[in-house]
Design an enzyme around this catalytic site. Structure first.
Site, PDB file in Angstrom:
ATOM      1  N   VAL A  28     -10.641  23.886   8.907  1.00 47.07           N
ATOM      2  CA  VAL A  28     -12.298  24.050  10.071  1.00 47.07           C
ATOM      3  C   VAL A  28     -12.510  25.131  10.013  1.00 47.07           C
ATOM      4  O   VAL A  28     -13.413  24.623  10.718  1.00 47.07           O
ATOM      5  CB  VAL A  28      -9.881  24.262  10.864  1.00 47.07           C
ATOM      6  N   GLY A  42       3.482   5.934   8.989  1.00 45.73           N
ATOM      7  CA  GLY A  42       3.481   7.589   8.975  1.00 45.73           C
ATOM      8  C   GLY A  42       2.863   8.124   8.001  1.00 45.73           C
ATOM      9  O   GLY A  42       1.605   8.055   8.534  1.00 45.73           O
ATOM     10  N   ILE A  44       1.587   7.747   5.249  1.00 48.37           N
ATOM     11  CA  ILE A  44       0.072   7.085   4.301  1.00 48.37           C
ATOM     12  C   ILE A  44      -0.841   7.346   4.809  1.00 48.37           C
ATOM     13  O   ILE A  44      -1.315   7.098   6.224  1.00 48.37           O
ATOM     14  CB  ILE A  44       0.759   5.920   3.864  1.00 48.37           C
ATOM     15  N   GLY A  84      20.783   7.952  11.053  1.00 51.99           N
ATOM     16  CA  GLY A  84      19.420   8.437  12.539  1.00 51.99           C
ATOM     17  C   GLY A  84      18.443   7.813  11.821  1.00 51.99           C
ATOM     18  O   GLY A  84      17.302   8.592  12.539  1.00 51.99           O
ATOM     19  N   ASP A 113       8.174  -3.047  15.690  1.00 52.12           N
ATOM     20  CA  ASP A 113       7.418  -1.935  15.075  1.00 52.12           C
ATOM     21  C   ASP A 113       6.325  -2.592  13.676  1.00 52.12           C
ATOM     22  O   ASP A 113       5.351  -2.262  14.198  1.00 52.12           O
ATOM     23  CB  ASP A 113       8.077  -1.266  14.221  1.00 52.12           C
ATOM     24  N   LYS A 136       1.963  -2.639  14.329  1.00 52.38           N
ATOM     25  CA  LYS A 136       1.325  -1.673  13.064  1.00 52.38           C
ATOM     26  C   LYS A 136      -0.131  -3.237  12.098  1.00 52.38           C
ATOM     27  O   LYS A 136      -0.822  -2.967  11.482  1.00 52.38           O
ATOM     28  CB  LYS A 136       2.307  -1.503  12.306  1.00 52.38           C
TER      29      LYS A 136
HETATM   30  N1  HSE Z   1      10.376   3.098  13.442  1.00 53.91           N
HETATM   31  C1  HSE Z   1       9.632   3.361  12.864  1.00 53.91           C
HETATM   32  C2  HSE Z   1      10.070   2.700  11.825  1.00 53.91           C
HETATM   33  C3  HSE Z   1       9.148   4.440  12.805  1.00 53.91           C
HETATM   34  O1  HSE Z   1      11.594   2.558  11.144  1.00 53.91           O
HETATM   35  O2  HSE Z   1       9.354   2.418  10.327  1.00 53.91           O
HETATM   36  C4  HSE Z   1       8.056   5.284  11.786  1.00 53.91           C
HETATM   37  O3  HSE Z   1       6.774   3.981  12.801  1.00 53.91           O
END
Ligand code: HSE
Length: 398
Positions: free
Chosen positions: A31, A129, A131, A182, A196, A200
């Site tokens: 920074v 995530g 990437i 989880g 999801d 994206k």
């Molecule tokens: N629920 C999402 C996945 C989390 O399984 O890819 C990341 O965006």
């Protein structure tokens, strides 16, 4: 010194806190001055956690503190994340987020508000995530026309499909295991129904085209109907089943879709397993390129948010240009997409009569056969399938 705040101390928020604290020295160096966390906003208490030193339950503490120049929004959901983000931007604070729901719904508007206030709205963590894909699309590949951006964009479903492939398990069994570990939520619809991945691919298509794509316009099918029998056929075909999000340039627009697909062993996405994601980009000059890595999880996602915070800190008072106008992009009808289709039909059926010459597949399942149609449009397939008494269908990629 630059002061920052984190809104939300859940999985990603605690990860952002950890990344900034662990890599303090190297972040400060990059920074060019110290970057320190002044507030973490969460309604809960975290006894014995050092975060208590900076924890606040009141958003007004952040908004009223002029020292805070950058805020990480890692609360998730649309509200109050939208209102909080808007107020931060309007009061001259840059916002960095992993919140794909918010970016897909309000991305263009929030980018414009940021611009109007000489700050930045950054969202690298919203797709893939850890990437890096938003930044490459936005800065490295700007000399290209993006012909295709596709990939495996959901870690949870990729983990589940990998398990079904390797262990011959049924959908409900792998879902339970993913929930126990989880990966999948108690209410897993956003992942398993493809919503999801849909948000994206809407974000990626908005960046590829430079216009707002409404995720509601994208045909979306999840993995809930995939069975262990489908994988028996897939194996016979040297393929596996993956949840693909595909966006291809058609004329002046794009055609986008999320659905399970049979991917061949030689396809680059075949080897993308477990919670990994990959984004395939085809540029008219670049040719093919693939971005691969951890698509979900605390630290990979937090690393992308913290990376955006570093970028925002390096650009205080300067706008990082993003090509995403509010004007809506009308997507091409999905019915025009061309491909082959894998169908399962009763063993006495004659799919050739309806679909033309294709390939029959026997996977040792009594009473039925598999069949791969010739290439046809989605519309042609739907018309012919009406009379075909199909047990199930999966699209064939490549
Ligand atoms: N629920 C999402 C996945 C989390 O399984 O890819 C990341 O965006």
């Amino acid at each position: 010194m630059i002061k920052v705040a984190i809104m939300g101390y859940g999985t990603v928020g605690s990860g952002v806190y950890e990344v900034i604290r662990t890599n303090e020295k190297s972040i400060d160096k990059k920074v060019g001055q110290k970057l320190r966390i002044k507030y973490v906003l969460d309604l809960r208490e975290f006894p014995d956690d050092p975060v208590m030193e900076v924890l606040t339950h009141d958003f007004e503490d952040i908004i009223n503190d002029e020292e805070v120049r950058i805020v990480a929004e890692v609360m998730g959901g649309l509200h109050p994340a939208y209102e909080f983000t808007k107020r931060c931007l309007e009061t001259g604070k840059s916002v960095c987020t992993s919140n794909k729901e918010l970016v897909a719904e309000y991305g263009a508007e929030l980018i414009q508000i940021a611009k109007d206030h000489q700050v930045n709205y950054l969202f690298e963590a919203s797709v893939g995530g850890g990437i890096p894909i938003i930044r490459p699309l936005n800065s490295s590949l700007t000399a290209d026309v993006i012909l295709e951006v596709s990939g495996i964009l959901n870690g949870t479903t990729n983990y589940m499909l990998t398990k079904m492939d390797r262990e011959g398990l049924e959908y409900l069994d792998v879902l339970k295991e993913a929930q126990d570990k989880g990966y999948a939520e108690l209410h897993p619809e956003a992942d398993v129904e493809g919503w999801d991945a849909c948000r994206k691919i809407a974000i990626l298509t908005s960046l590829a085209s430079g216009n707002q794509v409404d995720y509601r316009d994208i045909y979306t099918e999840g993995i809930t109907k995939i069975t262990s029998e489908d994988f028996l056929y897939a194996k016979k075909l040297n393929r596996s089943v993956k949840l693909l999000a595909i966006s291809r340039k058609v004329g002046d627009t794009y055609c986008a879709m999320v659905s399970p697909a049979l991917v061949h062993r030689e396809h680059p996405l075949y080897v993308v397993n477990d919670v990994f994601n990959a984004v395939f980009v085809k540029g008219n000059m670049l040719g093919n390129s693939m971005f691969y890595g951890s698509g979900a999880g605390k630290l990979p996602t937090a690393s992308a948010v913290a990376g955006d915070m570093v970028d925002a800190a390096r650009h205080l008072g300067k706008i990082i240009t993003l090509f995403w106008d509010p004007e809506k992009l009308e997507l091409a009808p999905v019915e025009q997409m061309n491909r082959r289709f894998f169908i399962r039909v009763k063993s006495d059926a004659e799919p050739e009569k309806l679909f033309g010459d294709g390939e029959r597949i026997h996977a040792g399942i009594s009473g039925e056969i598999g069949f791969i149609t010739p290439v046809m449009t989605e519309a042609e397939y739907a018309e012919k399938a009406k009379d075909a008494q199909i047990i199930s269908m999966i699209r064939v990629e490549g």
